[in-house]
Design a protein around this motif. Structure first.
Motif, PDB file in Angstrom:
ATOM      1  N   PHE A 178       0.849  -1.113  -0.041  1.00  0.00           N
ATOM      2  CA  PHE A 178       0.044   0.089  -0.107  1.00  0.00           C
ATOM      3  C   PHE A 178       0.936   1.130  -0.218  1.00  0.00           C
ATOM      4  O   PHE A 178       1.731   1.128   0.679  1.00  0.00           O
ATOM      5  N   SER A 179       0.366   2.259  -0.735  1.00  0.00           N
ATOM      6  CA  SER A 179       1.188   3.420  -0.951  1.00  0.00           C
ATOM      7  C   SER A 179       0.129   4.675  -0.704  1.00  0.00           C
ATOM      8  O   SER A 179      -0.883   4.837  -0.936  1.00  0.00           O
ATOM      9  N   TYR A 180       0.783   5.782  -0.025  1.00  0.00           N
ATOM     10  CA  TYR A 180       0.002   7.183  -0.159  1.00  0.00           C
ATOM     11  C   TYR A 180       0.704   8.153  -1.173  1.00  0.00           C
ATOM     12  O   TYR A 180       2.033   8.396  -1.041  1.00  0.00           O
ATOM     13  N   ASP A 181       0.178   8.324  -2.144  1.00  0.00           N
ATOM     14  CA  ASP A 181       0.524   9.103  -3.054  1.00  0.00           C
ATOM     15  C   ASP A 181       2.218   8.872  -3.831  1.00  0.00           C
ATOM     16  O   ASP A 181       2.763   9.494  -3.987  1.00  0.00           O
ATOM     17  N   GLY A 182       2.126   7.372  -3.804  1.00  0.00           N
ATOM     18  CA  GLY A 182       3.199   6.865  -4.468  1.00  0.00           C
ATOM     19  C   GLY A 182       4.410   6.586  -3.388  1.00  0.00           C
ATOM     20  O   GLY A 182       5.331   5.788  -3.819  1.00  0.00           O
ATOM     21  N   ALA A 183       4.158   7.058  -2.102  1.00  0.00           N
ATOM     22  CA  ALA A 183       5.108   6.595  -1.211  1.00  0.00           C
ATOM     23  C   ALA A 183       4.924   5.368  -0.436  1.00  0.00           C
ATOM     24  O   ALA A 183       3.841   5.354   0.270  1.00  0.00           O
ATOM     25  N   PRO A 184       5.744   4.532  -0.341  1.00  0.00           N
ATOM     26  CA  PRO A 184       5.273   2.926   0.158  1.00  0.00           C
ATOM     27  C   PRO A 184       5.109   3.253   1.801  1.00  0.00           C
ATOM     28  O   PRO A 184       6.088   3.685   2.247  1.00  0.00           O
ATOM     29  N   VAL A 185       3.912   2.501   1.973  1.00  0.00           N
ATOM     30  CA  VAL A 185       3.857   2.551   3.379  1.00  0.00           C
ATOM     31  C   VAL A 185       3.754   1.099   3.925  1.00  0.00           C
ATOM     32  O   VAL A 185       4.056   0.952   5.343  1.00  0.00           O
ATOM     33  N   ILE A 186       3.105   0.230   3.422  1.00  0.00           N
ATOM     34  CA  ILE A 186       3.282  -1.188   3.599  1.00  0.00           C
ATOM     35  C   ILE A 186       3.699  -1.827   2.409  1.00  0.00           C
ATOM     36  O   ILE A 186       3.405  -1.935   1.351  1.00  0.00           O
ATOM     37  N   GLU A 187       4.881  -3.033   2.879  1.00  0.00           N
ATOM     38  CA  GLU A 187       5.233  -3.650   1.716  1.00  0.00           C
ATOM     39  C   GLU A 187       5.379  -5.091   2.028  1.00  0.00           C
ATOM     40  O   GLU A 187       5.810  -5.301   3.374  1.00  0.00           O
ATOM     41  N   GLY A 188       5.041  -5.845   1.249  1.00  0.00           N
ATOM     42  CA  GLY A 188       5.305  -7.358   1.695  1.00  0.00           C
ATOM     43  C   GLY A 188       4.468  -7.945   2.779  1.00  0.00           C
ATOM     44  O   GLY A 188       4.936  -8.751   3.849  1.00  0.00           O
ATOM     45  N   ALA A 189       3.257  -7.484   3.022  1.00  0.00           N
ATOM     46  CA  ALA A 189       2.463  -7.932   4.033  1.00  0.00           C
ATOM     47  C   ALA A 189       2.055  -9.391   3.758  1.00  0.00           C
ATOM     48  O   ALA A 189       1.114  -9.421   3.007  1.00  0.00           O
ATOM     49  N   ASP A 190       2.273 -10.263   4.461  1.00  0.00           N
ATOM     50  CA  ASP A 190       1.978 -11.660   4.158  1.00  0.00           C
ATOM     51  C   ASP A 190       1.840 -12.409   5.297  1.00  0.00           C
ATOM     52  O   ASP A 190       2.898 -13.100   5.851  1.00  0.00           O
ATOM     53  N   PHE A 191       0.817 -12.680   6.016  1.00  0.00           N
ATOM     54  CA  PHE A 191       0.730 -13.291   7.334  1.00  0.00           C
ATOM     55  C   PHE A 191      -0.916 -13.657   7.667  1.00  0.00           C
ATOM     56  O   PHE A 191      -1.991 -13.123   6.875  1.00  0.00           O
ATOM     57  N   SER A 192      -1.282 -14.480   8.410  1.00  0.00           N
ATOM     58  CA  SER A 192      -2.680 -15.026   8.540  1.00  0.00           C
ATOM     59  C   SER A 192      -2.752 -15.027  10.142  1.00  0.00           C
ATOM     60  O   SER A 192      -1.674 -15.145  10.873  1.00  0.00           O
ATOM     61  N   VAL A 193      -3.902 -14.868  10.523  1.00  0.00           N
ATOM     62  CA  VAL A 193      -4.338 -14.853  11.965  1.00  0.00           C
ATOM     63  C   VAL A 193      -5.392 -15.882  12.259  1.00  0.00           C
ATOM     64  O   VAL A 193      -6.461 -15.862  11.464  1.00  0.00           O
ATOM     65  N   ALA A 194      -5.191 -16.511  13.102  1.00  0.00           N
ATOM     66  CA  ALA A 194      -5.986 -17.748  13.448  1.00  0.00           C
ATOM     67  C   ALA A 194      -7.446 -17.154  14.167  1.00  0.00           C
ATOM     68  O   ALA A 194      -7.251 -16.316  14.897  1.00  0.00           O
ATOM     69  N   ASP A 195      -8.609 -17.719  13.778  1.00  0.00           N
ATOM     70  CA  ASP A 195      -9.813 -17.349  14.683  1.00  0.00           C
ATOM     71  C   ASP A 195      -9.678 -17.879  16.162  1.00  0.00           C
ATOM     72  O   ASP A 195      -9.101 -18.994  16.221  1.00  0.00           O
ATOM     73  N   GLY A 196      -9.834 -16.821  17.071  1.00  0.00           N
ATOM     74  CA  GLY A 196      -9.629 -16.795  18.441  1.00  0.00           C
ATOM     75  C   GLY A 196      -8.307 -16.483  18.797  1.00  0.00           C
ATOM     76  O   GLY A 196      -7.866 -16.719  20.077  1.00  0.00           O
ATOM     77  N   ASP A 197      -7.183 -16.034  17.842  1.00  0.00           N
ATOM     78  CA  ASP A 197      -6.054 -15.743  18.377  1.00  0.00           C
ATOM     79  C   ASP A 197      -6.212 -14.441  19.092  1.00  0.00           C
ATOM     80  O   ASP A 197      -7.080 -13.671  18.983  1.00  0.00           O
ATOM     81  N   PHE A 198      -5.055 -14.064  19.746  1.00  0.00           N
ATOM     82  CA  PHE A 198      -4.730 -12.919  20.357  1.00  0.00           C
ATOM     83  C   PHE A 198      -3.325 -12.308  19.692  1.00  0.00           C
ATOM     84  O   PHE A 198      -2.196 -12.635  20.081  1.00  0.00           O
TER      85      PHE A 198
END
Length: 252
Positions: free
Chosen positions: A12-32
């Motif tokens: 994700f980028s704001y006006d071309g500036a990268p803010v989030i890169e390579g977000a690759d994860f999962s969260v199990a139902d019931g996790d904290f």
């Protein structure tokens, strides 16, 4: 146990500036899970992507197997700041009832008021329904906002910096409340306050543009020092305070 959240190669980028890169994860139902990182690192942006308020530049996001926008009714969100006019005559009940709003336009129903009262009771504020929001303490306001999120009966509760501007006693009550809520829902806690990452947290997502997920016990002081760019005070699982930089120290 199914998946609550899955990010796959999200950028994700704001006006071309990268803010989030390579977000690759999962969260199990019931996790904290706790999302940590320095101010401006992209933690709130990650929450907005999860809520469907922002669209990724690339990659995909699934929440309970659906798009974030279509799953939004299953998410309860407690924002980072509560800006309000202290002169506005809104009560705690009025605020919590906002959590019952949806596509339906019209007066609140009896069911809405019943769910709002139950949410206030769950956060320990029964009897304060008619008190002005402006007359509540900072900790009580925070619990009202949590009750507002709970009023919609979410499957996941997302809290953005819930310990901002509250004292240690309020932090302790919030920690106890979140542990109890986690018995029936997924909790995602966004914070830069490592002292609030308690032993209830099972996974930690480190965000500083790049996003990496780790089991809590694998997060070392060296990793935290690198993430924050210097020593930071943490609390271990055994509640011993120390500074990151000590060899082999863990936080939690």
């Amino acid at each position: 146990m199914g998946e609550a959240v899955r990010f796959e190669s999200v950028d994700f980028s704001y006006d071309g500036a990268p803010v989030i890169e390579g977000a690759d994860f999962s969260v199990a139902d019931g996790d904290f899970m706790s999302v940590i990182g320095p101010n401006g690192a992209g933690k709130t942006t990650l929450a907005k992507l999860l809520l469907g308020l922002l669209e990724p530049r690339s990659g995909s996001i699934r929440v309970f197997g659906r798009t974030p926008r279509s799953a939004r009714s299953q998410l309860g969100y407690v924002p980072q700041y509560a800006q309000f006019d202290p002169a506005f005559p809104v009560t705690g009940m009025d605020v919590v009832l906002m959590g019952r709003l949806g596509p339906r336009i019209g007066p609140y129903r009896r069911e809405d008021r019943r769910e709002a009262r139950a949410a206030l009771a769950e956060v320990g504020l029964e009897g304060l329904e008619n008190r002005r929001f402006s007359q509540l303490s900072g900790g009580q306001r925070q619990r009202v906002l949590i009750a507002r999120a709970l009023a919609g009966n979410p499957r996941m509760l997302i809290l953005d910096e819930p310990t901002a501007n509250v004292d240690a006693a309020v932090e302790s009550r919030l920690s106890t409340l979140l542990r109890r809520l986690n018995e029936r829902m997924t909790i995602l806690l966004i914070t830069h306050d490592l002292g609030f990452v308690s032993d209830a947290v099972r996974h930690v997502v480190c965000v500083d543009r790049w996003v990496k997920m780790h089991p809590t016990e694998e997060v070392t002081a060296e990793m935290i020092t690198e993430l924050y760019g210097g020593n930071v005070r943490m609390v271990r699982h055994d509640k011993t305070e120390h500074e990151a930089g000590a060899t082999g120290a863990h936080h939690g």
